[in-house]
Design a protein around this motif. Structure first.
Motif, PDB file in Angstrom:
ATOM      1  N   ASP A  82       0.813  -1.218   0.000  1.00  0.00           N
ATOM      2  CA  ASP A  82       0.000   0.000   0.000  1.00  0.00           C
ATOM      3  C   ASP A  82       0.847   1.268   0.000  1.00  0.00           C
ATOM      4  OD1 ASP A  82      -2.312  -1.504   0.025  1.00  0.00           O
ATOM      5  OD2 ASP A  82      -2.441  -1.526   2.222  1.00  0.00           O
ATOM      6  N   VAL A  83       2.132   1.140   0.330  1.00  0.00           N
ATOM      7  CA  VAL A  83       3.001   2.313   0.427  1.00  0.00           C
ATOM      8  C   VAL A  83       3.753   2.507  -0.883  1.00  0.00           C
ATOM      9  CG1 VAL A  83       4.947   3.360   1.646  1.00  0.00           C
ATOM     10  CG2 VAL A  83       3.270   1.988   2.907  1.00  0.00           C
ATOM     11  N   SER A  84       3.597   3.669  -1.499  1.00  0.00           N
ATOM     12  CA  SER A  84       4.382   4.031  -2.674  1.00  0.00           C
ATOM     13  C   SER A  84       5.601   4.831  -2.230  1.00  0.00           C
ATOM     14  CB  SER A  84       3.535   4.858  -3.652  1.00  0.00           C
ATOM     15  OG  SER A  84       2.451   4.099  -4.131  1.00  0.00           O
ATOM     16  N   VAL A  85       6.695   4.661  -2.955  1.00  0.00           N
ATOM     17  CA  VAL A  85       7.942   5.332  -2.588  1.00  0.00           C
ATOM     18  C   VAL A  85       8.233   6.444  -3.586  1.00  0.00           C
ATOM     19  CG1 VAL A  85      10.401   5.043  -2.106  1.00  0.00           C
ATOM     20  CG2 VAL A  85       8.814   3.173  -1.607  1.00  0.00           C
ATOM     21  N   PHE A  86       8.523   7.618  -3.057  1.00  0.00           N
ATOM     22  CA  PHE A  86       8.834   8.800  -3.855  1.00  0.00           C
ATOM     23  C   PHE A  86      10.349   8.930  -3.975  1.00  0.00           C
ATOM     24  CE2 PHE A  86      10.063  13.273  -4.038  1.00  0.00           C
ATOM     25  CZ  PHE A  86       9.286  13.757  -5.081  1.00  0.00           C
ATOM     26  N   PHE A  87      10.826   9.126  -5.193  1.00  0.00           N
ATOM     27  CA  PHE A  87      12.247   9.361  -5.456  1.00  0.00           C
ATOM     28  C   PHE A  87      12.399  10.699  -6.161  1.00  0.00           C
ATOM     29  CE2 PHE A  87      11.823   4.792  -5.246  1.00  0.00           C
ATOM     30  CZ  PHE A  87      12.955   4.375  -4.562  1.00  0.00           C
ATOM     31  N   GLN A  88      13.450  11.423  -5.819  1.00  0.00           N
ATOM     32  CA  GLN A  88      13.726  12.684  -6.507  1.00  0.00           C
ATOM     33  C   GLN A  88      15.224  12.943  -6.565  1.00  0.00           C
ATOM     34  OE1 GLN A  88      12.198  16.415  -4.798  1.00  0.00           O
ATOM     35  NE2 GLN A  88      11.720  17.111  -6.861  1.00  0.00           N
ATOM     36  N   ARG A  89      15.638  13.509  -7.691  1.00  0.00           N
ATOM     37  CA  ARG A  89      17.017  13.961  -7.884  1.00  0.00           C
ATOM     38  C   ARG A  89      16.969  15.443  -8.214  1.00  0.00           C
ATOM     39  NH1 ARG A  89      20.608  15.134 -11.997  1.00  0.00           N
ATOM     40  NH2 ARG A  89      22.808  14.605 -11.583  1.00  0.00           N
ATOM     41  N   ILE A  90      17.687  16.246  -7.444  1.00  0.00           N
ATOM     42  CA  ILE A  90      17.669  17.696  -7.619  1.00  0.00           C
ATOM     43  C   ILE A  90      19.096  18.202  -7.771  1.00  0.00           C
ATOM     44  CG2 ILE A  90      16.973  19.925  -6.662  1.00  0.00           C
ATOM     45  CD1 ILE A  90      15.007  18.405  -4.873  1.00  0.00           C
ATOM     46  N   GLU A  91      19.385  18.838  -8.890  1.00  0.00           N
ATOM     47  CA  GLU A  91      20.654  19.542  -9.069  1.00  0.00           C
ATOM     48  C   GLU A  91      20.433  21.008  -8.709  1.00  0.00           C
ATOM     49  OE1 GLU A  91      22.865  19.097 -12.718  1.00  0.00           O
ATOM     50  OE2 GLU A  91      21.757  17.252 -13.184  1.00  0.00           O
ATOM     51  N   PHE A  92      21.354  21.592  -7.960  1.00  0.00           N
ATOM     52  CA  PHE A  92      21.171  22.980  -7.545  1.00  0.00           C
ATOM     53  C   PHE A  92      22.517  23.684  -7.389  1.00  0.00           C
ATOM     54  CE2 PHE A  92      21.665  20.485  -3.749  1.00  0.00           C
ATOM     55  CZ  PHE A  92      22.432  21.272  -2.901  1.00  0.00           C
ATOM     56  N   ASP A  93      22.464  25.002  -7.486  1.00  0.00           N
ATOM     57  CA  ASP A  93      23.621  25.862  -7.211  1.00  0.00           C
ATOM     58  C   ASP A  93      23.270  26.769  -6.042  1.00  0.00           C
ATOM     59  OD1 ASP A  93      25.181  24.906  -9.346  1.00  0.00           O
ATOM     60  OD2 ASP A  93      24.158  26.248 -10.753  1.00  0.00           O
ATOM     61  N   LEU A  94      24.273  27.055  -5.214  1.00  0.00           N
ATOM     62  CA  LEU A  94      24.096  27.997  -4.119  1.00  0.00           C
ATOM     63  C   LEU A  94      24.899  29.250  -4.392  1.00  0.00           C
ATOM     64  CD1 LEU A  94      24.279  25.826  -0.862  1.00  0.00           C
ATOM     65  CD2 LEU A  94      22.256  26.693  -2.042  1.00  0.00           C
ATOM     66  N   ALA A  95      24.258  30.386  -4.189  1.00  0.00           N
ATOM     67  CA  ALA A  95      24.941  31.656  -4.403  1.00  0.00           C
ATOM     68  C   ALA A  95      25.993  31.908  -3.328  1.00  0.00           C
ATOM     69  CB  ALA A  95      23.933  32.797  -4.430  1.00  0.00           C
ATOM     70  N   ARG A  96      25.851  31.233  -2.184  1.00  0.00           N
ATOM     71  CA  ARG A  96      26.813  31.407  -1.080  1.00  0.00           C
ATOM     72  C   ARG A  96      27.911  30.347  -1.237  1.00  0.00           C
ATOM     73  NH1 ARG A  96      22.197  30.468   3.144  1.00  0.00           N
ATOM     74  NH2 ARG A  96      23.909  30.295   4.667  1.00  0.00           N
ATOM     75  N   PRO A  97      29.063  30.729  -1.776  1.00  0.00           N
ATOM     76  CA  PRO A  97      30.082  29.739  -2.142  1.00  0.00           C
ATOM     77  C   PRO A  97      30.746  29.049  -0.958  1.00  0.00           C
ATOM     78  CG  PRO A  97      30.940  31.962  -2.432  1.00  0.00           C
ATOM     79  CD  PRO A  97      29.479  32.104  -2.113  1.00  0.00           C
ATOM     80  N   ASN A  98      30.694  29.652   0.224  1.00  0.00           N
ATOM     81  CA  ASN A  98      31.410  29.097   1.369  1.00  0.00           C
ATOM     82  C   ASN A  98      30.584  28.126   2.210  1.00  0.00           C
ATOM     83  OD1 ASN A  98      33.743  30.594   0.759  1.00  0.00           O
ATOM     84  ND2 ASN A  98      32.914  32.395   1.793  1.00  0.00           N
TER      85      ASN A  98
END
Length: 286
Positions: free
Chosen positions: A44-60
């Motif tokens: 009864d349980v479905s599994v959610f998968f996600q892949r997210i590519e991102f950039d942060l403006a705060r380099p440190n």
């Protein structure tokens, strides 16, 4: 900072919104996102998968700080979270035996920049490829093995991988069966190329088996190595149409071409953090 988030959790409302809002609040910009809901048969349980590519403006910003802050979202949705730094290539080792085609193909793709891996070492149970590896600037470690010395040789291989800080192991037609102990040191981080379209024609001489059966398709399968021989989650596969006119040597030549392409595709997917494992199968993002 740039990164990839690999997420999985029970499917429910609000996951995408909460994750996107968090990245935005953290000063991030999502450059690519892909998701999949796996509806398991009889569950009864479905599994959610996600892949997210991102950039942060705060380099440190450190990855540890990002993960610590993200725990609020992770706990809310009971997430399994993996954060990868796309700016740091994966430390990789290639293992090979006598057949050169997969090894040479990977070396060429690596030197040309096609495969974003930090190739640390090539390990082989034969001395045949030392010259080409040293020409390419890759350390070559020859560790011969016999049936009697296999336990000691595997420990030597593991020590070599640890010495070079290896995370991913690629079996480029390494013709030795890995023990359960060896695999346990690199779970879902050993990629093997199998010279057939699994599960058909496993074992020795698959192209002779295929020829004797008059097959009309041959193929290759790249998968993660597990304790169950040739049963690990499949990452990539490919087939080619053949006819009765092709002999064993011709089938073998065509098969080797397929093997190189399929192995490189699987390795690239792993290096680019595009593979999620769910039980006995994988979700491979585009």
């Amino acid at each position: 900072m740039s990164g990839v988030l690999l997420l999985s959790c029970p499917d429910q409302q609000g996951i995408v919104a909460a994750t996107s809002a968090f990245i935005a609040r953290f000063g991030g910009n999502i450059v690519h996102a892909e998701q999949h809901v796996d509806r398991l048969a009889g569950n009864d349980v479905s599994v959610f998968f996600q892949r997210i590519e991102f950039d942060l403006a705060r380099p440190n910003v450190k990855h540890e700080a990002f993960l610590d802050a993200f725990q609020v979202v992770a706990e809310q949705f009971e997430m399994t979270v993996d954060l990868r730094n796309t700016a740091v290539p994966v430390p990789t080792a290639i293992m090979a035996s006598k057949q050169p085609h997969c090894l040479y193909d990977l070396l060429t793709r690596w030197r040309s920049g096609e495969l974003p891996m930090d190739l640390r070492v090539v390990v082989s149970n034969h001395p045949d490829h030392r010259d080409i590896c040293e020409h390419m600037g890759v350390p070559y470690v020859h560790l011969p093995v016999t049936k009697e010395t296999k336990p000691q040789q595997e420990q030597q291989v593991l020590a070599t991988l640890a010495k070079h800080g290896v995370e991913l192991v690629v079996m480029a037609r390494y013709m030795q069966i890995l023990t359960d102990d060896f695999v346990s040191h690199h779970p879902m981080r050993i990629i093997n190329i199998h010279h057939s379209f699994l599960p058909a024609f496993i074992g020795a001489n698959p192209y002779r088996q295929a020829h004797e059966r008059g097959v009309k398709l041959i193929g290759a399968t790249a998968h993660y190595a597990t304790a169950d021989l040739d049963e690990g989650p499949i990452i990539a596969q490919e087939t080619a149409h053949v006819t009765h006119r092709e002999n064993v040597a011709e089938l073998t030549a065509r098969g080797r071409d397929i093997e190189t392409v399929v192995l490189a595709r699987a390795v690239r997917s792993h290096l680019e953090h595009k593979v999620a494992v769910q039980g006995h199968k994988t979700i491979v993002y585009s």
